[in-house]
Enzyme design. Structure first.
Site, PDB file in Angstrom:
ATOM      1  N   CYS A  26       7.527   3.105  -0.816  1.00 33.11           N
ATOM      2  CA  CYS A  26       8.916   3.497  -0.551  1.00 33.11           C
ATOM      3  C   CYS A  26       9.809   3.011  -1.685  1.00 33.11           C
ATOM      4  O   CYS A  26       9.357   2.387  -2.617  1.00 33.11           O
ATOM      5  CB  CYS A  26       9.454   2.881   0.726  1.00 33.11           C
ATOM      6  SG  CYS A  26       8.469   3.190   2.176  1.00 33.11           S
ATOM      7  N   GLU A  73       0.860  -1.167   0.000  1.00 33.91           N
ATOM      8  CA  GLU A  73       0.000   0.000   0.000  1.00 33.91           C
ATOM      9  C   GLU A  73       0.897   1.217   0.000  1.00 33.91           C
ATOM     10  O   GLU A  73       1.774   1.333   0.853  1.00 33.91           O
ATOM     11  CB  GLU A  73      -0.881   0.019   1.248  1.00 33.91           C
ATOM     12  CG  GLU A  73      -2.009   1.043   1.170  1.00 33.91           C
ATOM     13  CD  GLU A  73      -1.542   2.490   1.224  1.00 33.91           C
ATOM     14  OE1 GLU A  73      -2.099   3.325   0.499  1.00 33.91           O
ATOM     15  OE2 GLU A  73      -0.603   2.788   1.980  1.00 33.91           O
ATOM     16  N   CYS A  80      -5.354   4.958   5.023  1.00 35.70           N
ATOM     17  CA  CYS A  80      -5.116   3.694   4.333  1.00 35.70           C
ATOM     18  C   CYS A  80      -6.399   2.981   3.983  1.00 35.70           C
ATOM     19  O   CYS A  80      -7.274   2.823   4.825  1.00 35.70           O
ATOM     20  CB  CYS A  80      -4.256   2.780   5.202  1.00 35.70           C
ATOM     21  SG  CYS A  80      -4.035   1.159   4.450  1.00 35.70           S
ATOM     22  N   CYS A 108       2.798  -0.489   4.340  1.00 32.57           N
ATOM     23  CA  CYS A 108       1.579   0.269   4.098  1.00 32.57           C
ATOM     24  C   CYS A 108       1.970   1.671   3.632  1.00 32.57           C
ATOM     25  O   CYS A 108       1.444   2.645   4.073  1.00 32.57           O
ATOM     26  CB  CYS A 108       0.758   0.292   5.364  1.00 32.57           C
ATOM     27  SG  CYS A 108      -0.981   0.553   5.061  1.00 32.57           S
ATOM     28  N   SER A 120       3.574   1.241   9.917  1.00 30.69           N
ATOM     29  CA  SER A 120       4.619   1.292   8.897  1.00 30.69           C
ATOM     30  C   SER A 120       5.591   2.434   9.144  1.00 30.69           C
ATOM     31  O   SER A 120       6.690   2.437   8.595  1.00 30.69           O
ATOM     32  CB  SER A 120       4.009   1.398   7.496  1.00 30.69           C
ATOM     33  OG  SER A 120       3.307   0.215   7.225  1.00 30.69           O
ATOM     34  N   ARG A 141      -0.880  -4.563  10.617  1.00 29.98           N
ATOM     35  CA  ARG A 141       0.540  -4.305  10.372  1.00 29.98           C
ATOM     36  C   ARG A 141       1.293  -3.902  11.630  1.00 29.98           C
ATOM     37  O   ARG A 141       2.492  -3.665  11.579  1.00 29.98           O
ATOM     38  CB  ARG A 141       0.693  -3.243   9.296  1.00 29.98           C
ATOM     39  CG  ARG A 141       0.338  -3.770   7.930  1.00 29.98           C
ATOM     40  CD  ARG A 141       0.156  -2.682   6.906  1.00 29.98           C
ATOM     41  NE  ARG A 141      -0.213  -3.262   5.621  1.00 29.98           N
ATOM     42  CZ  ARG A 141      -1.425  -3.690   5.312  1.00 29.98           C
ATOM     43  NH1 ARG A 141      -2.395  -3.616   6.194  1.00 29.98           N
ATOM     44  NH2 ARG A 141      -1.671  -4.220   4.129  1.00 29.98           N
ATOM     45  N   HIS A 183      -7.510   2.911  11.220  1.00 31.13           N
ATOM     46  CA  HIS A 183      -7.373   4.313  11.609  1.00 31.13           C
ATOM     47  C   HIS A 183      -8.706   4.881  12.079  1.00 31.13           C
ATOM     48  O   HIS A 183      -8.742   5.789  12.906  1.00 31.13           O
ATOM     49  CB  HIS A 183      -6.789   5.133  10.460  1.00 31.13           C
ATOM     50  CG  HIS A 183      -5.383   4.737  10.140  1.00 31.13           C
ATOM     51  ND1 HIS A 183      -4.328   5.078  10.945  1.00 31.13           N
ATOM     52  CD2 HIS A 183      -4.870   3.996   9.133  1.00 31.13           C
ATOM     53  CE1 HIS A 183      -3.213   4.568  10.440  1.00 31.13           C
ATOM     54  NE2 HIS A 183      -3.524   3.909   9.343  1.00 31.13           N
ATOM     55  N   CYS A 195      -5.780  -1.512   5.119  1.00 30.51           N
ATOM     56  CA  CYS A 195      -6.183  -1.816   6.501  1.00 30.51           C
ATOM     57  C   CYS A 195      -7.269  -0.806   6.831  1.00 30.51           C
ATOM     58  O   CYS A 195      -7.128   0.059   7.689  1.00 30.51           O
ATOM     59  CB  CYS A 195      -5.016  -1.680   7.459  1.00 30.51           C
ATOM     60  SG  CYS A 195      -3.910  -0.322   7.098  1.00 30.51           S
TER      61      CYS A 195
END
Lengths: 215, 370, 581
Positions: free
Chosen positions: C563, C14, C62, C560, C515, C492, C69, C65
């Site tokens: 990068c 993600e 996100c 998540c 993350s 995560r 949040h 998931c």
């Protein structure tokens, strides 16, 4: 600007500006009237005038037998206006949000009934103003403006509720904007009577009373 | 294998389907599902099948910018057509961060190859907003800004589909005060047909349904916000099963009160259904299981532009979004101050006038007018 | 010679992650930098808004998931206001969290992680009959006939031969790091497709309670979905989503969901892991692990009732679990020495999230760029630290905590798995250990969902229908100022949101997400974040142009964020960017 932005503006900044203008203007008006005081009575004072003042506030709110059609129409739209403003459920939510008070709303069919009746009554008064020569002469541009800004919220509200017109979001935005126009017009036109009617009637009643004249 | 060779060996979709063991019957079923979802006439299914079976699988490039991957997750939930049938039987998803096997340079090459091989023909799908403030440094992929990548890939696309409210309208990143200068695809690309499929996220079958329509009949009829009328033509409120309660004035006043348990209208607890255009109330979510209002929470209006800045989700649509009560209090105080001040001024000028005024006497009136 | 290998985008995650890895002449990774390349400023956007609305904004951090949040956000408001929620709402949240775990972990395994271990093209050489024998030897899952696998193979063959590989384009097919026999590859491809269809069923639990998935709805003070059992009166049963029918539907979904976990996911994990045992010795990362705890039987204020206990494990010492205080200004702190942010107290100071700041200040290279300036700021992620230590969060941390606290089902299950794979407990500190821990906890949490559902049904039968506490929902009942922290165990890892409320509005909001703990850049002391540390543990790149080794370890954390990995030069020599031609 699309209809969503228009609605967001009307519910946010537009409403805030209109509120400020209305409250600010009306407050000045009322305080100015109160601070004017009354002229020195040159004649002998016959009574305190309090009772006469209160009496007139009530009396002038009661129907008079002359021109009953016109008066009935006026009554209908004034009552309709109050019912629709204060008892349509979405409106009660607005007042609950602002004042934290909730007095319960009425079913939509009652509101709908009053709306239609009020629209008809207002149109009748307009026609009367046009066909009755004395009324026509007495009516100023400002009166027509006052009529119009009172009339439009009824129509836009009715259209929005019944999903008439191009799009609900747009109609709702137009309805709120038309109400904001009414709010702005309130302190600037004779619509100020919405808050000053009692003061002015009391004033007239009491000063007449002090002079011993029957008003 | 070079892209050119790729092209030559490519089978048509019809061959491909037979090769994949998809029967003509299954295929027609797929087409009629799509046709009915889009409210097309029954004959459309056959026409759709004809068009699809002749085509090479349509190349699709999916770019993800300032997003949360919710739109991708949502499309995996599509029941009819499923994501599997879409990406293995009907389109060639040549670039999609969340699903593709390749990473890094290999992934970027897959995109560049698809751009070259299907120049002018591929469909570009975008999810996420594009930050443009400070030359777009707030989001980069492979060292390239989203802004640059969008321009590059859009240049040779046949059409663009903006999925999700972020790509369609700027969405959450654009919410006040928009820290990264986020904008929608349509704010940047002006010379391509763009279909907006908003929602946070969009309903799964709305995405696959619109894509299938694009593959067969091209761009569907769009409303003034670029949304397909078939799915966004009506408001949630107009199709809501709780609408009769609204009309009768029966409302839940709080979460979990008697009205809420009886499934009454959620207008008073903040439902934005009346101003929200989407298919939630008809298509529903996740194979017709439920939709927000059915599960007791008002609609938050997620398929409308700028819904994040339209006031609290828990205040009725008929309330002001900027707390008019506070403004009124301030205006009242200010009005009172000005009113009192002007009253005092009036009084002062009045008494001054009185002081300067010489009383009129009989002598004045009669005068010594001999 | 040394190289910097850049992997950007890291796909099958993600978000937007870039990794730069530095290799020596033999291709061993000697340094790695993990960089988040996208920022939206959600914490800034949240300021000044109604705290009751915050969950919807925070949830959009996100979409994978998709509920975590939202939960952390409503809990932060409830914590700030001392706002108790009904027992049923707690159970509903637990069930939603449980469904999220099972859904997320299985999808991660098949759709995000599997292609690091499974060679799709090699599956074309599989014999369907032998594949069927393999499948039947490890599981009683019914879809295992030779005919079934022959169909899958035919479909795959047609797809590959069409020349349009779609999502499989440019994969590292044929790379010697792929060790599975063709039959195992074919079985995995079949299950890849089955899992796509399976997950559509699982998410319906969210749809029943929250109206949709992704991004189901929540409400501060409880759950939004009222329980309707009233048949007679206006509205009646079935007018809201939660009723006798849907409760039994949830039971059915849990049963089907766990059958797939038990008969497909677990056997596949074990089967695939048995071919890659060397990956139990790589990618160990930092030596500290942390959980905040979650899934209370009673309430968030009663940590003793949590299914997953909270605590910190330092230096792999499982004999001591350190308590965590999220309100202590000296425990959780975020550093920005290598992040594109400014603090009013300067770049080297850590800030506790209550005092946290989100002032964007990009100081990286001007795009388009080839390399990041890893000596200075290189990421949009901050570097969270607990008492100055980098901590790994996630499935491994949770399984270790459960194991260390003597949770019996965990000790049993972990023991059985380690025994079957014939590896020691230390093997868990690795790339594949992380992946195995994810599978283990999927079963542990999935099984627990039956208990929560039974408790919910029990409460309803006893006449308790309450799902929302309305007493404090009106902001005028709130104190003038309040602050609180909402935490949870996301799939995560440990997640917390800190909120400061003033005059009924959000005055400050900071989210420290799993993350960020795992993928954050180096801190002021130069300590690597977990990703960075893991990549430098025993990773030799067979071919820098096909860095599948990097993907395996990064994906084992289930990132998540997007990068990128760069390989940098330890001697500071001129960097050679690896190009895939």
């Amino acid at each position: 600007m699309n209809e969503v932005e228009l609605l967001n503006w009307a519910r946010g900044p537009g409403l805030a500006y209109a509120t400020v203008i209305m409250v600010f203007g009306l407050t000045i008006r009322v305080i100015e009237i109160l601070s004017l005081g009354r002229p020195k009575e040159l004649a002998k004072v016959r009574s305190s005038g309090t009772g006469d003042g209160l009496k007139l506030v009530v009396k002038r709110s009661l129907p008079e037998p002359r021109n009953w059609r016109f008066i009935t129409a006026s009554y209908i739209f004034h009552i309709g206006l109050l019912v629709v403003i204060f008892f349509f459920i979405p409106h009660t939510q607005f007042f609950r949000d602002v004042f934290g008070v909730f007095w319960g709303g009425w079913p939509n069919y009652i509101i709908d009934f009053f709306t239609v009746l009020s629209i008809a009554a207002m149109m009748y008064t307009l026609v009367q103003r046009r066909i009755d020569p004395s009324r026509r002469i007495l009516t100023t541009v400002s009166d027509y403006v006052a009529w119009l800004v009172t009339f439009i919220p009824f129509v836009t509200g009715y259209m929005a509720f019944h999903r008439l017109g191009p799009d609900y979001t747009l109609m709702l935005a137009l309805h709120i904007l038309s109400v904001e126009l009414l709010m702005i017009a309130l302190p600037l036109t004779k619509l100020t009577h919405a808050v000053t009617f009692a003061i002015s009637r009391y004033y007239t009643g009491s000063s007449m009373g002090r002079r011993g004249i029957k008003a | 294998m070079t892209p050119e060779e790729n092209n030559e060996t490519t089978e048509t979709l019809g061959q491909n389907l037979i090769g994949n063991g998809v029967s003509r019957r299954t295929f027609l079923k797929f087409c009629s599902t799509v046709a009915s979802a889009m409210a097309l006439p029954p004959t459309a299914a056959t026409a759709m099948a004809e068009t699809l079976s002749k085509a090479t699988r349509q190349s699709v490039i999916w770019l993800s910018f300032q997003e949360c991957t919710g739109c991708t997750e949502s499309i995996t939930r599509s029941h009819k057509p499923t994501l599997e049938s879409l990406i293995f039987d009907f389109v060639s998803l040549d670039y999609h961060h969340t699903l593709q096997a390749a990473s890094g340079d290999a992934a970027e090459h897959a995109r560049e190859e698809a751009q070259k091989a299907h120049k002018g023909k591929y469909i570009l799908i975008v999810d996420g907003a594009i930050p443009v403030k400070d030359d777009g440094v707030y989001s980069t992929i492979a060292g390239i800004t989203n802004l640059q990548m969008l321009k590059d890939v859009a240049a040779d696309a046949a059409a663009i589909v903006s999925v999700g409210s972020c790509a369609a309208f700027g969405g959450l990143p654009k919410a006040d005060p928009n820290p990264t200068g986020a904008v929608a695809v349509s704010d940047i690309i002006k010379d391509k047909p763009i279909i907006n499929i908003p929602g946070c996220p969009p309903i799964p079958v709305v995405m696959t349904g619109v894509l299938a329509h694009v593959l067969t009949f091209g761009i569907p009829e769009l409303d003034s916000h670029g949304r397909p009328v078939a799915f966004f033509g009506e408001s949630i409120h107009d199709r809501c099963y709780r609408r009769p309660f609204y009309d009768r004035g029966l409302f839940a006043k709080a979460f979990d009160d008697e009205g809420a348990r009886k499934g009454w209208c959620l207008f008073e607890v903040g439902c934005k259904g009346p101003t929200t255009h989407n298919a939630c109330a008809t298509v529903k979510w996740n194979n017709g299981t439920s939709f927000p209002i059915q599960s007791g929470h008002g609609c938050i209006g997620c398929s409308e532009p700028d819904f994040w800045d339209a006031g609290s989700f828990y205040k009725a649509l008929s309330t002001g979004s900027m707390n008019p009560g506070e403004w009124a209090t301030d205006a009242l105080l200010a009005g009172a101050a000005v009113g009192v001040a002007s009253g005092i001024l009036n009084k002062a000028s009045k008494s001054k006038a009185e002081k300067n005024h010489k009383p009129v006497t009989l002598e004045d009136m009669g005068g010594k007018n001999e | 010679m040394s190289n910097r290998v850049v992997v950007d985008p890291i796909t099958r995650i993600e978000g937007h992650l870039r990794i730069e890895a530095e290799t020596d002449a033999d291709g061993n990774i000697v340094g790695a930098s993990s960089a988040g390349t996208m920022v939206r400023g959600i914490e800034t956007i949240l300021k000044g808004r109604d705290p009751r609305d915050a969950w919807a904004f925070a949830q959009r951090i996100c979409g994978v998931c998709t509920l975590v949040h939202g939960i952390a956000s409503v809990r932060s408001v409830e914590n700030a206001l001392n706002y108790p929620i009904p027992a049923n709402a707690q159970l509903i949240r637990n069930l939603m969290i449980g469904a999220q775990y099972v859904h997320d972990h299985v999808m991660h395994f098949y759709h995000l992680h599997a292609l690091d271990w499974v060679d799709v093209v090699s599956a074309l050489n599989a014999d369907p009959k032998q594949t069927s024998e393999l499948a039947q030897s490890i599981s009683k899952w019914p879809k295992s006939s030779p005919g079934y696998f022959a169909d899958v193979k035919k479909k795959l063959k047609g797809f590959v031969e069409s020349g349009q590989l779609g999502i499989f384009s440019n994969g590292y097919w044929g790379h010697p790091a792929y060790k599975l026999p063709p039959e195992a590859n074919l079985m995995a491809v079949a299950h890849y497709l089955e899992a796509l269809s399976w997950q559509r069923d699982v998410v319906q639990i969210h749809t029943i309670f929250g109206g949709k998935n992704p991004h189901p709805n929540f409400v501060v003070g409880g759950a939004p979905s009222p329980i309707s059992i009233d048949m007679a009166s206006n509205g009646g049963s079935g007018t809201t989503a939660l009723n006798i029918l849907s409760l039994s539907q949830i039971q059915d979904i849990i049963n089907r969901m766990m059958t797939f976990v038990n008969d497909v996911y677990i056997p596949d994990t074990l089967a695939i892991a048995s071919f890659y045992k060397d990956w139990f010795k790589k990618g160990s990362g930092v030596r500290n692990f942390m959980t905040f705890g979650d899934m209370p039987e009673k309430g968030m204020d009663d940590p003793s009732s949590y299914f997953i206990p909270g605590g910190a494990i330092l230096d792999r010492n499982l004999n001591e679990i350190h308590p965590i205080d999220l309100n202590d200004p000296n425990q959780v702190q975020e550093f920005i020495s290598h992040s594109y942010y400014d603090y009013s107290v300067g770049k080297d100071q850590g800030l506790h999230p209550y005092d946290g700041e989100t002032n964007l200040n990009y100081s990286g290279p001007k795009p388009p760029y080839d390399f990041l300036d890893i000596e200075n700021s290189y990421s949009w992620l901050k570097s969270p630290r607990w008492k100055g230590q980098p901590m790994e969060v996630g499935p491994l941390a949770r399984v270790l905590t459960l194991y260390a606290t003597g949770h019996e089902p965990t000790v049993e299950l972990a023991g059985a798995v380690l025994k079957q794979l014939d590896v020691p407990i230390d093997a868990l500190f690795s790339t594949l250990g992380r992946t195995a821990a994810r599978t283990l906890e999927t079963k542990l949490i999935g099984d627990q969902m039956n208990i929560w559902l039974n408790n919910l049904i029990g409460n309803i039968k006893a006449g308790d229908l309450s799902v929302h506490n309305d007493a404090m929902f009106d902001p005028s009942t709130w104190p003038k100022e309040a602050r609180g922290v909402g935490f949870m165990e996301a799939p995560r890892g440990a997640l917390a949101h800190w909120i400061v409320i003033k005059d009924q509005k959000i005055d400050n909001y900071q989210a420290v997400v799993p993350s960020t703990w795992n993928a954050g850049p180096r801190d002021t002391q130069g300590q690597d974040g977990p990703y960075e540390a893991a990549l430098t543990d025993n990773h030799q790149l067979h071919d820098p142009k096909q860095p599948v080794e990097i993907l395996r370890t990064i994906h084992s954390y289930d990132p998540c964020i997007a990068c990128a990995v760069h390989v940098t030069d330890p001697e500071g020599e001129e960097l050679v960017k690896v190009k895939v031609v």
